[in-house]
Design a protein around this motif. Structure first.
Motif, PDB file in Angstrom:
ATOM      1  N   MET A  33      -7.146   3.277   4.987  1.00 35.35           N
ATOM      2  CA  MET A  33      -6.299   2.451   5.865  1.00 35.35           C
ATOM      3  C   MET A  33      -7.065   1.670   6.935  1.00 35.35           C
ATOM      4  O   MET A  33      -6.749   0.503   7.165  1.00 35.35           O
TER       5      MET A  33
ATOM      6  N   GLN B 160       0.861  -1.173   0.000  1.00 35.25           N
ATOM      7  CA  GLN B 160       0.000   0.000   0.000  1.00 35.25           C
ATOM      8  C   GLN B 160       0.901   1.227   0.000  1.00 35.25           C
ATOM      9  O   GLN B 160       1.682   1.433   0.923  1.00 35.25           O
TER      10      GLN B 160
ATOM     11  N   THR C 152       1.289   5.044   0.527  1.00 30.22           N
ATOM     12  CA  THR C 152       0.510   5.927   1.376  1.00 30.22           C
ATOM     13  C   THR C 152       1.351   7.109   1.848  1.00 30.22           C
ATOM     14  O   THR C 152       2.555   7.158   1.594  1.00 30.22           O
TER      15      THR C 152
ATOM     16  N   CYS D  64      -5.889   8.079   1.653  1.00 32.61           N
ATOM     17  CA  CYS D  64      -5.149   7.013   2.345  1.00 32.61           C
ATOM     18  C   CYS D  64      -5.717   6.831   3.753  1.00 32.61           C
ATOM     19  O   CYS D  64      -5.971   5.710   4.194  1.00 32.61           O
TER      20      CYS D  64
ATOM     21  N   THR E  43      -3.557   7.231  -2.920  1.00 38.32           N
ATOM     22  CA  THR E  43      -3.218   5.916  -2.440  1.00 38.32           C
ATOM     23  C   THR E  43      -3.222   4.899  -3.588  1.00 38.32           C
ATOM     24  O   THR E  43      -3.966   5.056  -4.539  1.00 38.32           O
TER      25      THR E  43
ATOM     26  N   CYS F 269      -2.206  12.349   2.859  1.00 39.51           N
ATOM     27  CA  CYS F 269      -3.150  11.835   1.861  1.00 39.51           C
ATOM     28  C   CYS F 269      -4.477  11.487   2.534  1.00 39.51           C
ATOM     29  O   CYS F 269      -4.573  10.497   3.259  1.00 39.51           O
TER      30      CYS F 269
END
Length: 162
Positions: free
Chosen positions: A62, A49, A51, A58, A126, A55
């Motif tokens: 998450m 991922q 990130t 993101c 992301t 962001c």
């Protein structure tokens, strides 16, 4: 990088890698000080991922990665998930992990050099990259789309049950 332009072709989301190709190798330093090379993870299903703390998408995605992917698969020795933080210092990355409540490993990407192996350096995040046991890319996602995310979760479950 003065001189001739790179002969890199990106797709419309900024990825320069494609499904079916071997994922570019790299070594990432995790927030706990360990270093992990992607090539060492052959034989596992791996999700990367990309990130960063700034962001917003993101941050939205998450907790879903944590709940729907990491917590369900973290005890499976055939699975690895690494969040790769774009060009932020260690203390910021640790704080970011705490603020989002994620417990999966986060790694540092100074200068976004790892990211640049997968997408145009200036492209957004992301992004999730799903890699099979042979090291081939099987899925690429961009931004957080619940339907796409559900298909990512389904693909991981399918790959881990094979």
């Amino acid at each position: 990088m003065a001189g001739k332009a790179q002969d890199v072709v990106a797709d419309d989301t900024g990825y320069i890698v494609k499904v079916g190709q071997i994922a570019p190798d790299f070594t990432v330093k995790l927030t706990d000080g360990r270093s992990v090379a992607l090539s060492e993870l052959r034989g596992k299903v791996v999700m990367l991922q990309f990130t960063a703390s700034w962001c917003g998408v993101c941050r939205k995605e998450m907790p879903f990665i944590e709940k729907d992917i990491w917590l369900k698969n973290k005890s499976n020795p055939e699975f690895m998930l690494i969040g790769i933080d774009r060009d932020e210092p260690l203390d910021k990355v640790i704080a970011f992990g705490k603020s989002t409540g994620v417990t999966y490993p986060l790694g540092l990407d100074p200068g976004a050099d790892i990211f640049a192996k997968y997408a145009l350096r200036k492209a957004g995040i992301t992004r999730n990259v799903l890699i099979d046991r042979e090291g081939r890319i099987v899925m690429l996602t961009r931004l957080y789309n619940p339907e796409e995310f559900s298909s990512l979760v389904a693909k991981i479950n399918e790959m881990l049950s094979e």
